[in-house]
Write an enzyme that holds these catalytic residues in place. Structure first.
Site, PDB file in Angstrom:
ATOM      1  N   ASP A   1       0.705   3.938  14.313  1.00 15.69           N
ATOM      2  CA  ASP A   1       1.716   2.869  14.255  1.00 15.69           C
ATOM      3  C   ASP A   1       2.916   3.280  13.418  1.00 15.69           C
ATOM      4  O   ASP A   1       2.814   4.126  12.536  1.00 15.69           O
ATOM      5  CB  ASP A   1       1.096   1.593  13.669  1.00 15.69           C
ATOM      6  N   GLU A   2       4.041   2.651  13.695  1.00 14.89           N
ATOM      7  CA  GLU A   2       5.230   2.672  12.847  1.00 14.89           C
ATOM      8  C   GLU A   2       5.601   4.081  12.358  1.00 14.89           C
ATOM      9  O   GLU A   2       5.799   4.306  11.168  1.00 14.89           O
ATOM     10  CB  GLU A   2       5.019   1.738  11.642  1.00 14.89           C
TER      11      GLU A   2
ATOM     12  N   ARG B   1      -3.882  -1.011   0.712  1.00 15.16           N
ATOM     13  CA  ARG B   1      -2.901  -1.794  -0.063  1.00 15.16           C
ATOM     14  C   ARG B   1      -3.600  -2.455  -1.240  1.00 15.16           C
ATOM     15  O   ARG B   1      -3.034  -2.586  -2.320  1.00 15.16           O
ATOM     16  CB  ARG B   1      -2.224  -2.827   0.823  1.00 15.16           C
TER      17      ARG B   1
ATOM     18  N   PHE C   1      -4.454 -12.394   9.808  1.00 12.73           N
ATOM     19  CA  PHE C   1      -4.851 -13.397   8.830  1.00 12.73           C
ATOM     20  C   PHE C   1      -4.190 -13.167   7.471  1.00 12.73           C
ATOM     21  O   PHE C   1      -4.583 -13.777   6.472  1.00 12.73           O
ATOM     22  CB  PHE C   1      -6.386 -13.467   8.725  1.00 12.73           C
TER      23      PHE C   1
ATOM     24  N   HIS D   1       2.657   6.537   7.913  1.00 15.30           N
ATOM     25  CA  HIS D   1       1.896   5.930   6.812  1.00 15.30           C
ATOM     26  C   HIS D   1       1.210   7.006   5.972  1.00 15.30           C
ATOM     27  O   HIS D   1       0.056   6.855   5.572  1.00 15.30           O
ATOM     28  CB  HIS D   1       0.879   4.924   7.357  1.00 15.30           C
TER      29      HIS D   1
ATOM     30  N   TRP E   1      -4.443  -7.496   6.525  1.00 10.94           N
ATOM     31  CA  TRP E   1      -3.617  -6.546   5.776  1.00 10.94           C
ATOM     32  C   TRP E   1      -3.499  -7.102   4.367  1.00 10.94           C
ATOM     33  O   TRP E   1      -3.458  -8.328   4.180  1.00 10.94           O
ATOM     34  CB  TRP E   1      -2.242  -6.413   6.428  1.00 10.94           C
ATOM     35  N   THR E   2      -3.416  -6.219   3.376  1.00 13.76           N
ATOM     36  CA  THR E   2      -3.644  -6.730   2.018  1.00 13.76           C
ATOM     37  C   THR E   2      -2.522  -6.442   1.022  1.00 13.76           C
ATOM     38  O   THR E   2      -2.757  -6.387  -0.183  1.00 13.76           O
ATOM     39  CB  THR E   2      -4.988  -6.186   1.481  1.00 13.76           C
ATOM     40  N   GLU E   3      -1.288  -6.279   1.532  1.00 11.35           N
ATOM     41  CA  GLU E   3      -0.168  -6.086   0.599  1.00 11.35           C
ATOM     42  C   GLU E   3      -0.095  -7.224  -0.403  1.00 11.35           C
ATOM     43  O   GLU E   3       0.278  -7.025  -1.563  1.00 11.35           O
ATOM     44  CB  GLU E   3       1.159  -6.019   1.356  1.00 11.35           C
TER      45      GLU E   3
ATOM     46  N   ASP F   1      -3.456   4.743   3.944  1.00 10.88           N
ATOM     47  CA  ASP F   1      -2.093   4.255   4.184  1.00 10.88           C
ATOM     48  C   ASP F   1      -1.206   4.775   3.067  1.00 10.88           C
ATOM     49  O   ASP F   1      -1.665   5.502   2.176  1.00 10.88           O
ATOM     50  CB  ASP F   1      -2.063   2.712   4.267  1.00 10.88           C
TER      51      ASP F   1
HETATM   52  C1  TNX Z   1       2.329  -3.925  10.265  1.00 10.79           C
HETATM   53  S1  TNX Z   1       0.007  -3.825  12.122  1.00 10.79           S
HETATM   54  C2  TNX Z   1       1.482  -2.849   9.989  1.00 10.79           C
HETATM   55  C3  TNX Z   1       0.815  -2.795   8.678  1.00 10.79           C
HETATM   56  C4  TNX Z   1       1.227  -3.924   7.779  1.00 10.79           C
HETATM   57  C5  TNX Z   1       1.288  -5.206   8.564  1.00 10.79           C
HETATM   58  C6  TNX Z   1       1.550  -6.426   7.745  1.00 10.79           C
HETATM   59  C7  TNX Z   1       0.263  -2.347  11.928  1.00 10.79           C
HETATM   60  C8  TNX Z   1      -0.361  -1.467  12.875  1.00 10.79           C
HETATM   61  N1  TNX Z   1       1.070  -1.935  10.925  1.00 10.79           N
HETATM   62  O1  TNX Z   1       1.065  -1.541   8.091  1.00 10.79           O
HETATM   63  O2  TNX Z   1       0.298  -4.036   6.754  1.00 10.79           O
HETATM   64  O3  TNX Z   1       2.277  -5.089   9.552  1.00 10.79           O
HETATM   65  O4  TNX Z   1       1.356  -7.598   8.501  1.00 10.79           O
END
Ligand code: TNX
Length: 540
Positions: free
Chosen positions: A333-334, A169, A426, A271, A476-478, A198
């Site tokens: 994830d996701e 990010r 964080f 991702h 995470w650095t969005e 990502d």
């Molecule tokens: C969820 S934690 C995500 C990240 C995002 C983050 C933001 C995880 C495994 N996936 O892609 O950056 O939340 O807090």
């Protein structure tokens, strides 16, 4: 504020003030046992380092750390009885793997351990016995550097003590990655989870697939008009960048010298926007892909075909060649399944393999990647979603959606790492102050991080508890656009995390920690790091 006033006889800024009742030094993470002894020892221009062959890298590290501020050479000698010495003593049997004993008497300093890693953690405690001016990069004009006499015996509560960093990010330069590794080492954290890929950018050079970085490392347009905190390097530039394999080798060696294992993450099958922009043939749909500019979870997903698995085989073999880590993180994830749902290949694969739904297909995907990585002699780690697809027990789980993933995993025979967003993310706000820079997903004050218990009640006194290897903090650095902001977000919450994973839970006390913390924060500031003062905000 008054409650944070330093005890009177602790070295602050190199001034060591004697009082009648010697106070224990302020070390973070708190060691297992600290005894303050009478007197002190001063390091001066004649101080030598005693080291045998095996301890030589540690001796050189001491020279590199304490040489610049003192201006001393710290010659390395092998004579164990040398006077005025910092003696590094490796003794095969006495100490547990990462344990050390650090004694300072009026005669000198001794660090004893059974491994180089033990000695190295001992040096980190020694660092905190000096005043914070030891962190300066140019000689400080004074004739001696006093250390309080102490006897410290120490070893970690958990074997996995980690910090994560998302470089997709926001891309961070090599110099910052090294500084981040230095911070881990100072905190006796031993795993760096490096989130390298990502939707917003692919950051690792893969020789066989050059488009991953030629195309996948760069966002399509300059980001303008965002409300980001933009104190960064990238304003008005194309956002992007990547690490060459030569840079990665250099970073891995740097981490090895600091006893930090780097776990690379290549996030699959979701991702995947940056991968698909570079190589659309590994997706299930035909569309105009793009390297994402915004926060979010996107539908882009890799297609579970043989062609994709052989691409990933190639990618992971280059990754494995770069990183000696026993673990490779595969993400997981996701995962969004829409693109699988509209894909004829996917239906055929599901029918052929007898996969009843898309969760099963997700499980199949991860199990193929796991088999390939296991063949390369490594183990996988994945985010807790991989549990839903019935992954093999040999996979380790990073439990981010609360602690339930880890509890479930441990009971099923997986190793697990605690990583709940509630305490260990964080990228969250650290106080309610209106001066806090933009952050996301809620409020995690340092006290909340400090209160985390790695072994949850449900697992106490069970065999499954042994499966919880430790815990990890995340950045995470969005919304973290620069190294300075990254420092702000992790310092000092990383210091609380260090105590959570290193110090036995029975010895932890917020009140005591918050008295030791200001000295460490001052040390970071002296290093030129951007430390958040949020911990001083009332009603944080
Ligand atoms: C969820 S934690 C995500 C990240 C995002 C983050 C933001 C995880 C495994 N996936 O892609 O950056 O939340 O807090």
């Amino acid at each position: 504020s008054e409650s944070f006033a330093p005890p009177v006889n602790v070295a602050v800024n190199g001034d060591f003030v004697q009082s009648e009742e010697p106070q224990p030094p302020r070390i973070i993470p708190l060691p297992a046992s600290v005894k303050r002894l009478e007197g002190q020892f001063s390091v001066n221009a004649q101080t030598v380092i005693v080291a045998t062959e095996d301890a030589l890298p540690i001796a050189q590290y001491i020279q590199s750390q304490f040489g610049p501020a003192t201006g001393y050479r710290f010659p390395i000698v092998s004579n164990q009885t040398a006077d005025n010495a910092i003696a590094l003593i490796l003794d095969d049997k006495t100490y547990a793997k990462e344990a050390y004993q650090l004694t300072v008497t009026e005669q000198g300093v001794q660090i004893k351990a059974s491994t180089a890693v033990g000695l190295f953690w001992g040096v980190q405690s020694l660092r905190q016995l000096f005043g914070s001016d030891i962190e300066l990069n140019a000689p400080v004009n004074k004739h001696a550097w006093p250390l309080p006499a102490v006897d410290i015996q120490d070893q970690p509560a958990f074997s996995y003590r980690g910090m994560h960093l998302d470089v997709s990010r926001t891309f961070f330069p090599v110099s910052f990655i090294k500084q981040y590794i230095d911070l881990l080492a100072m905190h006796k954290l031993n795993y760096f989870h490096w989130h390298l890929t990502d939707d917003q950018g692919w950051r690792i050079e893969i020789k066989k697939y050059p488009r991953l970085t030629e195309v996948g490392a760069w966002r399509d347009e300059t980001v303008v008009g965002h409300t980001y905190d933009r104190d960064g390097l990238y304003d008005g530039q194309k956002l992007g960048g990547f690490y060459s394999q030569a840079e990665i080798r250099d970073i891995v060696a740097y981490a090895q010298q600091r006893q930090v294992t780097i776990i690379p993450e290549v996030d699959v099958p979701g991702h995947a926007s940056a991968i698909l922009k570079a190589y659309p043939e590994y997706g299930c749909v035909s569309k105009e892909f793009s390297v994402q500019k915004n926060f979010g979870v996107f539908p882009e997903v890799l297609c579970p075909t043989e062609k994709t698995f052989s691409f990933l085989d190639d990618v992971f073999s280059e990754v494995v060649a770069l990183f000696p880590s026993p673990y490779i993180h595969v993400g997981g994830d996701e995962v969004k399944t829409e693109q699988w749902q509209s894909c004829a290949d996917c239906s055929a694969i599901m029918a052929e393999k007898g996969l009843k739904d898309y969760l099963a297909l997700q499980g199949y995907f991860i199990s193929r990647v796991e088999a390939s990585i296991n063949k390369m002699g490594r183990k996988i780690i994945g985010w807790d979603e991989i549990l839903e697809g019935n992954v093999a027990p040999s996979a380790t789980i990073t439990s981010w959606r609360g602690i339930e993933g880890a509890i479930h995993a441990a009971k099923e025979g997986h190793d697990a790492i605690m990583a709940p967003g509630s305490h260990l993310y964080f990228d969250h706000y650290q106080s309610r102050s209106i001066d806090e820079p933009l952050a996301i997903h809620g409020l995690t004050p340092i006290r909340e991080t400090y209160s985390f218990e790695v072994i949850p009640e449900q697992l106490q006194n069970t065999d499954a508890a042994k499966r919880i290897l430790g815990a990890q903090g995340h950045l995470w650095t969005e919304y973290v656009r620069s190294p300075a902001k990254a420092e702000y977000m992790v310092l000092p919450r990383m210091s609380a995390l260090a105590e959570v994973v290193w110090t036995d839970v029975s010895k932890r006390s917020w009140e005591d920690f918050s008295k030791r913390l200001p000295a460490l924060m001052e040390r970071f500031s002296t290093k030129g790091l951007n430390v958040a003062k949020s911990t001083y905000v009332v009603n944080a």
